[in-house]
Design a protein around this motif. Structure first.
Motif: not given
Length: 433
Positions: A40-41, A265-268, A273-274, A280-284
């Motif tokens: 699930d993350g 896209l969700a990004m800081e 960035g996911a 939805w994993l923040d995988d560089g």
């Protein structure tokens, strides 16, 4: 670790039920902790609390952890698996697929990697070389938690200077830099131009909006007005500026999808960035693969295509001449706090600032804002917010000139001066430079 919970590979005991990673990210080695994953993350605060409660209960029930009972409870089988190779091969296949299943789609392309002695060194031998890229000049690939060369942090100026130098010294086509545990990344083009922060979000937005027209891009609160204009006016997307904290940004994108608003896209600005397509994993590493996909596809049409393909995608992004973050600290021992909560005091500062804005016709409060007080004026903007964890109010200012930045800073100074427990030394220093 997250992908090991999804991979179907019985020989290598995948998918696993759970995965645990030991990391301090870019912080010193004495700050190591555990990251937990299921299919699930990543586990959140409530999950971690639940684990601790369960562990405490088991400890109590085992007569305060008698050795015999603990030994009985921990009988199992340990098997070493080279999962990194499996994970990396999936990244390689993604790039090949984008290039029409060409075996070496990056052949002749010179890409240097700076892993900062974190965990990202694998990207050279296990991803770039199998794709045909030249990787000479890559640096700091061996893990070393003492970080002898620089902090592995795409937001750190010394780290970005190191990868930029590596690109120019080696006349490389592209530079890639990771943070310690590779959940963040950034790039540098062949001219030495940094592709991080707002630029990287703009670049990823351009790529994602080509694939998913009109989708919503979720970012953290400190992204620029120029980025909003770029996403909405040039790319035809929607910019949803939310709160600081990569988990907040990701969770908001997931929430929007459940309400029927499509977000991919969700990004800081930090480089987290996911993508929806990547669970939805923040995988560089996956983020950089998206850039490589673009390069690989372009080189089918033009074998000489280089990083200009990426730079051209952010053409038209307006960038402020002055960008600054100033941290205003709250003195928890000050009499004005009266032993109260620093969060309540900080909220009072924000409320007072918000009230004072309405009296200045040069200033306009952001119509939609989820964190702190964000104001546009004098050709720029500022955001004053309360830190997620610390007794600090970070102030971000972007403006077309130093004079305009000072005007915005003075607005904050006037309101902040009425709160003696708020240390405004750093703001005064900026205004007097």
């Amino acid at each position: 670790m997250f992908n090991s919970t999804l991979t179907e590979d019985e020989i290598n005991h995948c998918p696993v039920d759970g995965a645990i990673m030991i990391t301090a990210s870019h912080l010193p080695y004495n700050r190591n902790g555990l990251k937990f994953f299921t299919s699930d993350g990543g586990l959140n605060k409530a999950d971690i609390k639940d684990i601790l409660d369960r562990a405490s209960r088991l400890y109590e029930e085992s007569s305060h952890g008698s050795i015999q009972e603990l030994e009985q409870a921990s009988k199992g089988e340990v098997t070493n698996v080279d999962y990194m190779s499996i994970y990396a091969s999936d990244l390689v296949e993604a790039v090949r697929k984008s290039a029409g299943n060409k075996e070496n789609p990056l052949e002749g392309l010179h890409i240097v990697v700076d892993a900062g002695n974190g965990a990202g060194g694998f990207f050279v031998d296990k991803v770039l070389k199998p794709l045909g890229a030249v990787t000479t000049g890559s640096q700091f690939l061996e893990p070393d938690g003492m970080f002898p060369n620089h902090i592995p942090n795409p937001e750190d100026k010394t780290a970005m200077k190191a990868i930029t130098q590596a690109v120019t010294d080696n006349k490389a086509d592209l530079g890639i830099i990771f943070d310690t545990d590779v959940d963040r990344s950034a790039a540098v083009d062949s001219s030495g131009r940094e592709l991080n922060r707002n630029r990287l979000i703009a670049l990823m937005s351009a790529i994602v909006l080509e694939e998913h027209p009109a989708t919503t891009i979720v970012t953290d609160s400190v992204t620029s007005d120029g980025l909003t204009a770029f996403i909405e006016n040039k790319l035809g997307g929607k910019h949803h500026r939310f709160k600081r904290g990569y988990k907040n940004v990701i969770d908001e994108a997931i929430r929007l999808n459940t309400t029927g608003e499509e977000s991919h896209l969700a990004m800081e600005t930090s480089g987290h960035g996911a993508l929806k397509e990547n669970h939805w994993l923040d995988d560089g590493a996956y983020l950089m693969v998206k850039l490589l996909n673009k390069l690989a596809a372009a080189r089918i049409l033009n074998p000489n295509a280089g990083s200009k393909i990426l730079t051209d995608l952010v053409e038209g992004l307006e960038e402020a001449a002055v960008t600054v973050e100033i941290r205003l600290k709250l003195d928890q021992n000050h009499a004005d706090l009266k032993g109260g909560s620093f969060r309540d005091y900080g909220e009072a500062v924000l409320k007072h600032l918000e009230n004072s804005i309405s009296k200045d016709e040069n200033l306009r409060k952001a119509p939609k804002n989820y964190e702190g007080v964000r104001v546009s004026g004098y050709g720029g903007w500022f955001l004053l917010r309360l830190s997620l964890h610390d007794p600090v109010l970070p102030l971000n200012i972007e403006a077309p000139s130093k004079d305009d930045a000072i005007k915005l800073g003075l607005v904050v100074l006037t309101a902040a001066s009425e709160f003696p427990a708020l240390d405004i030394t750093a703001l005064n220093k900026f205004l007097q430079q």
